[in-house]
Design an enzyme around this catalytic site. Structure first.
Site, PDB file in Angstrom:
ATOM      1  N   GLY A  40      49.685  41.788  36.831  1.00  0.00           N
ATOM      2  CA  GLY A  40      48.947  42.268  35.582  1.00  0.00           C
ATOM      3  C   GLY A  40      48.163  40.747  34.983  1.00  0.00           C
ATOM      4  CB  ALA A  41      49.347  37.592  33.852  1.00  0.00           C
ATOM      5  N   GLY A 210      39.828  42.524  56.104  1.00  0.00           N
ATOM      6  CA  GLY A 210      38.733  42.760  54.997  1.00  0.00           C
ATOM      7  C   GLY A 210      39.379  43.849  54.068  1.00  0.00           C
ATOM      8  CG  ASP A 239      47.544  40.273  41.911  1.00  0.00           C
ATOM      9  OD1 ASP A 239      47.976  41.526  42.256  1.00  0.00           O
ATOM     10  OD2 ASP A 239      48.552  39.650  41.858  1.00  0.00           O
TER      11      ASP A 239
END
Length: 290
Positions: A40-41, A210, A239
């Site tokens: 999340g961060a 990719g 992320d």
């Protein structure tokens, strides 16, 4: 518009290892670094560095004040990050010289979010804002349903993968991001390929090959190749890709352009040791030569 991220906040303890330890093996690390992390961060920082307004919804323990300060210093909205008595989540990350990693995750306060906290945060969101979640917090299905009710664009990054968790949010999703292994696991669990699950946009990340976008309405696909770099640490690359994709879409870019920008950001990320703290700025991504 803005991005609302129901997301984990972790201390990432990163150990440089000569190789990933085998079962029963005791192995000395050559270095240790502490980074701000959690999927999340990482996504919140990536989306901010890509130019979007981001509001993080999460929790830390009494030991997590430094993490909230660091999120704020990077420009992430932290008004909906709560301190509770459960210890802050953390990850123990072993990284070998070629960049491959092995992670032990302790969820901690990330799994102790309250319904009231979620409702209060999303009451500030506006229709067509983006809501993103990962499988590192509580209240994922509740957030997805509420996001749909509020007219948000609901996105789920399906990691760490759990078929039940994905199926719980599927009815409310506009956008699903998962890697190639997770896509195969999901198809095995529900008996449908990713393009036939009723989600408008699906992105499958393919590592060094990719990424692929599937239009859930038409079934058409488009692929964006990975860029040639020498990886030193793959932690946080997915992320970074997700945060950049969402920020690019939030700013009105077409999907192909959003994925191309995110691919550049992820390529830069794997050349660096660390997680949220070393995610590249948009100017770096735009100016990089590959």
């Amino acid at each position: 518009m803005a991005i609302w991220n129901l997301g984990s906040i972790n201390a990432d303890m990163v150990y440089a290892m000569p190789h990933l330890p085998a079962a029963g093996e005791t192995l000395a690390a050559s270095s240790l670094d502490r980074f701000l992390g959690g999927k999340g961060a990482n996504m919140s920082v990536a989306a901010v560095r890509a130019g979007s307004e981001v509001h993080h919804i999460g929790a830390v323990g009494p030991d997590g004040h430094w993490a909230v300060e660091r999120l704020q210093s990077y420009g992430v909205g932290i008004e909906h990050v709560t301190q509770i008595n459960t210890p802050t989540g953390h990850a123990i990350i072993a990284v070998e010289p070629d960049g491959e990693n092995q992670i032990i995750l302790f969820p901690g306060s990330n799994r102790a979010l309250s319904q009231e906290q979620l409702k209060q945060a999303l009451s500030k969101a506006k229709p067509d804002d983006i809501l993103v979640m990962q499988n590192e917090t509580s209240l994922q299905a509740e957030a997805a349903q509420l996001g749909r009710q509020l007219g948000l664009r609901v996105c789920y990054a399906a990691a760490p993968f759990d078929a039940d968790a994905v199926q719980a949010v599927l009815p409310f999703l506009d956008f699903l991001i998962l890697n190639e292994v997770e896509a195969a696991q999901l198809e095995q669990a529900i008996g449908k390929p990713p393009g036939a699950i009723g989600v408008r946009d699906v992105i499958i990340t393919l590592g060094a090959k990719g990424a692929r976008h599937i239009d859930g309405d038409t079934g058409t696909t488009q692929e964006v190749p990975a860029l040639p770099v020498t990886a030193v640490d793959t932690t946080g690359a997915g992320d970074t890709f997700t945060g950049y994709v969402l920020a690019s879409l939030d700013q009105g870019l077409a999907m192909e352009k959003a994925m191309a920008t995110a691919s550049r950001a992820a390529a830069l990320m794997v050349t660096r040791h660390g997680t949220a703290d070393v995610i590249p700025e948009l100017t770096e991504v735009q100016g990089a030569r590959f």
